[in-house]
Write an enzyme that holds these catalytic residues in place. Structure first.
Site, mmCIF file in Angstrom:
data_model
loop_
_atom_site.group_PDB
_atom_site.id
_atom_site.type_symbol
_atom_site.label_atom_id
_atom_site.label_comp_id
_atom_site.label_asym_id
_atom_site.label_seq_id
_atom_site.Cartn_x
_atom_site.Cartn_y
_atom_site.Cartn_z
ATOM 1 C CE1 TYR A 64 -4.191 -2.233 5.586
ATOM 2 C CE2 TYR A 64 -3.472 -0.017 5.019
ATOM 3 C CZ TYR A 64 -3.936 -1.258 4.629
ATOM 4 O OH TYR A 64 -4.146 -1.540 3.297
ATOM 5 C CB SER B 208 -0.857 -0.007 1.278
ATOM 6 O OG SER B 208 -1.545 1.209 1.432
HETATM 7 P P1 NDP Z 1 -11.353 -6.175 0.017
HETATM 8 O O1 NDP Z 1 -11.795 -6.083 1.440
HETATM 9 O O2 NDP Z 1 -12.338 -5.886 -1.057
HETATM 10 O O3 NDP Z 1 -10.683 -7.585 -0.258
HETATM 11 C C1 NDP Z 1 -9.872 -8.229 0.685
HETATM 12 C C2 NDP Z 1 -9.726 -9.693 0.298
HETATM 13 O O4 NDP Z 1 -8.887 -10.331 1.264
HETATM 14 C C3 NDP Z 1 -11.045 -10.425 0.272
HETATM 15 O O5 NDP Z 1 -11.077 -11.284 -0.845
HETATM 16 C C4 NDP Z 1 -11.012 -11.243 1.551
HETATM 17 O O6 NDP Z 1 -11.716 -12.464 1.354
HETATM 18 C C5 NDP Z 1 -9.521 -11.526 1.673
HETATM 19 N N1 NDP Z 1 -9.159 -11.887 3.031
HETATM 20 C C6 NDP Z 1 -9.236 -11.145 4.156
HETATM 21 N N2 NDP Z 1 -8.827 -11.858 5.221
HETATM 22 C C7 NDP Z 1 -8.479 -13.077 4.740
HETATM 23 C C8 NDP Z 1 -7.980 -14.262 5.342
HETATM 24 N N3 NDP Z 1 -7.754 -14.339 6.649
HETATM 25 N N4 NDP Z 1 -7.727 -15.334 4.537
HETATM 26 C C9 NDP Z 1 -7.964 -15.273 3.218
HETATM 27 N N5 NDP Z 1 -8.430 -14.178 2.595
HETATM 28 C C10 NDP Z 1 -8.679 -13.103 3.353
HETATM 29 O O7 NDP Z 1 -10.126 -5.164 -0.069
HETATM 30 P P2 NDP Z 1 -9.086 -4.780 -1.228
HETATM 31 O O8 NDP Z 1 -9.359 -5.480 -2.486
HETATM 32 O O9 NDP Z 1 -9.004 -3.313 -1.204
HETATM 33 O O10 NDP Z 1 -7.742 -5.325 -0.570
HETATM 34 C C11 NDP Z 1 -6.812 -6.140 -1.224
HETATM 35 C C12 NDP Z 1 -5.423 -5.725 -0.793
HETATM 36 O O11 NDP Z 1 -5.161 -4.401 -1.249
HETATM 37 C C13 NDP Z 1 -5.192 -5.716 0.721
HETATM 38 O O12 NDP Z 1 -3.935 -6.275 1.012
HETATM 39 C C14 NDP Z 1 -5.205 -4.233 1.051
HETATM 40 O O13 NDP Z 1 -4.484 -3.925 2.201
HETATM 41 C C15 NDP Z 1 -4.574 -3.660 -0.205
HETATM 42 N N6 NDP Z 1 -4.820 -2.246 -0.437
HETATM 43 C C16 NDP Z 1 -6.093 -1.761 -0.579
HETATM 44 C C17 NDP Z 1 -6.309 -0.396 -0.720
HETATM 45 C C18 NDP Z 1 -7.687 0.182 -0.772
HETATM 46 O O14 NDP Z 1 -7.816 1.414 -0.648
HETATM 47 N N7 NDP Z 1 -8.734 -0.599 -0.982
HETATM 48 C C19 NDP Z 1 -5.184 0.541 -0.814
HETATM 49 C C20 NDP Z 1 -3.892 -0.077 -0.702
HETATM 50 C C21 NDP Z 1 -3.727 -1.411 -0.514
HETATM 51 P P3 NDP Z 1 -12.605 -13.253 2.448
HETATM 52 O O15 NDP Z 1 -13.208 -12.215 3.357
HETATM 53 O O16 NDP Z 1 -13.589 -13.982 1.594
HETATM 54 O O17 NDP Z 1 -11.644 -14.163 3.134
#
Ligand code: NDP
Length: 244
Positions: free
Chosen positions: A149, A136
């Site tokens: 975070y 990020s």
């Molecule tokens: P979402 O919340 O839309 O997606 C997060 C994903 O992570 C989901 O598919 C969720 O699936 C999965 N996840 C969470 N916990 C677990 C776990 N314990 N095991 C397996 N899967 C898990 O968020 P984003 O798409 O935004 O996030 C994706 C990445 O991008 C993250 O690493 C985030 O930190 C990073 N990011 C996002 C930003 C933003 O502004 N959105 C900015 C910068 C970085 P499920 O709940 O089904 O397990």
């Protein structure tokens, strides 16, 4: 004559946001996929061809490695893993439940290491592969109410660069993807209502135009699609109107 099948791509956190958009993009380009997240229904609903979706918690190292073995048995060796699963639980440090720090460090840091563990030895053996870790902008600089975070994402930046140095001699590429604010479900898990609405105000101040998940998927694919001898070390991308 049919074209040879493209290699397997593993994506964690593929049930929503960036991971889901990345799955759709790689699938549209003909790659077989191993999709991992806890919500199986969301991944199955994508209805992608040559796709194995498994309900795996990335904090479960054994389950993650077993899932990769299962995917490789079906589609051949993983050519890339996108370690994308993550959680963002913003909180004011004196009031935030430390359980939330644990969860972020477990998912965002150990989850990434577990993904690396599942593929690295095979990639070294094959002298080929790409490990793409989603960090990020919060892995490069601090933001209010982001202590744990930011700590987790600085860790992703640090471990990814170290990993790149260690795997370079084995012809394995390692990339950090560092997005700014993206419109996804990510903020939805923060429990502090005031912090959540402050974050939404910040997005509104950017004209409501933060990145789309597709923008980040495109960056991930850009890094992957380079010739074998080119390693994109880091991509930092954010909405044009994002100042911080
Ligand atoms: P979402 O919340 O839309 O997606 C997060 C994903 O992570 C989901 O598919 C969720 O699936 C999965 N996840 C969470 N916990 C677990 C776990 N314990 N095991 C397996 N899967 C898990 O968020 P984003 O798409 O935004 O996030 C994706 C990445 O991008 C993250 O690493 C985030 O930190 C990073 N990011 C996002 C930003 C933003 O502004 N959105 C900015 C910068 C970085 P499920 O709940 O089904 O397990």
């Amino acid at each position: 004559m049919t074209a040879p099948r493209k290699p397997l791509i593993v994506i964690t956190g593929a049930s929503s946001g960036i991971g889901l958009a990345t799955a759709q993009l790689f699938s549209s380009l003909g790659h077989p996929l191993l999709l991992l997240a806890r919500r199986l229904d969301k991944m199955r609903a994508l209805n992608l061809p040559d796709c194995l979706a498994l309900s795996v918690d990335v904090t479960d190292r054994v389950a993650l490695a077993a899932a990769v073995q299962q995917g490789e048995a079906r589609f051949g060796p993983a050519d890339a893993i996108v370690n994308n699963a993550g959680v963002m639980l913003l909180g004011e440090i004196t009031r935030q439940d430390p359980e939330q720090w644990d969860r972020m460090l477990d998912v965002n840091v150990k989850g990434v290491l577990n993904g690396v563990h599942a593929v690295a030895a095979g990639m070294v053996q094959r002298q080929r592969g790409s490990i793409i870790n989603v960090s990020s902008v919060a892995g490069r600089k601090s933001f209010a109410n982001h202590v744990a975070y930011v700590g987790s994402k600085f860790a992703v930046h640090g471990l990814t660069e170290n990993l790149r140095e260690e795997l370079a001699a084995h012809n394995v590429r390692v990339t950090t993807i560092a997005p700014g604010a993206v419109e996804t479900e990510l903020l939805g898990h923060t429990t502090d209502a005031a912090i959540k609405s402050g974050y939404e105000d910040w997005k509104t101040a950017m004209g409501g135009k933060v990145l789309a998940a597709q923008d980040v998927a495109n960056a991930i694919h850009y890094a992957y699609a380079q010739p074998d001898g080119v390693c994109i070390r880091e991509i930092v991308l954010a909405a044009t109107r994002q100042q911080a």
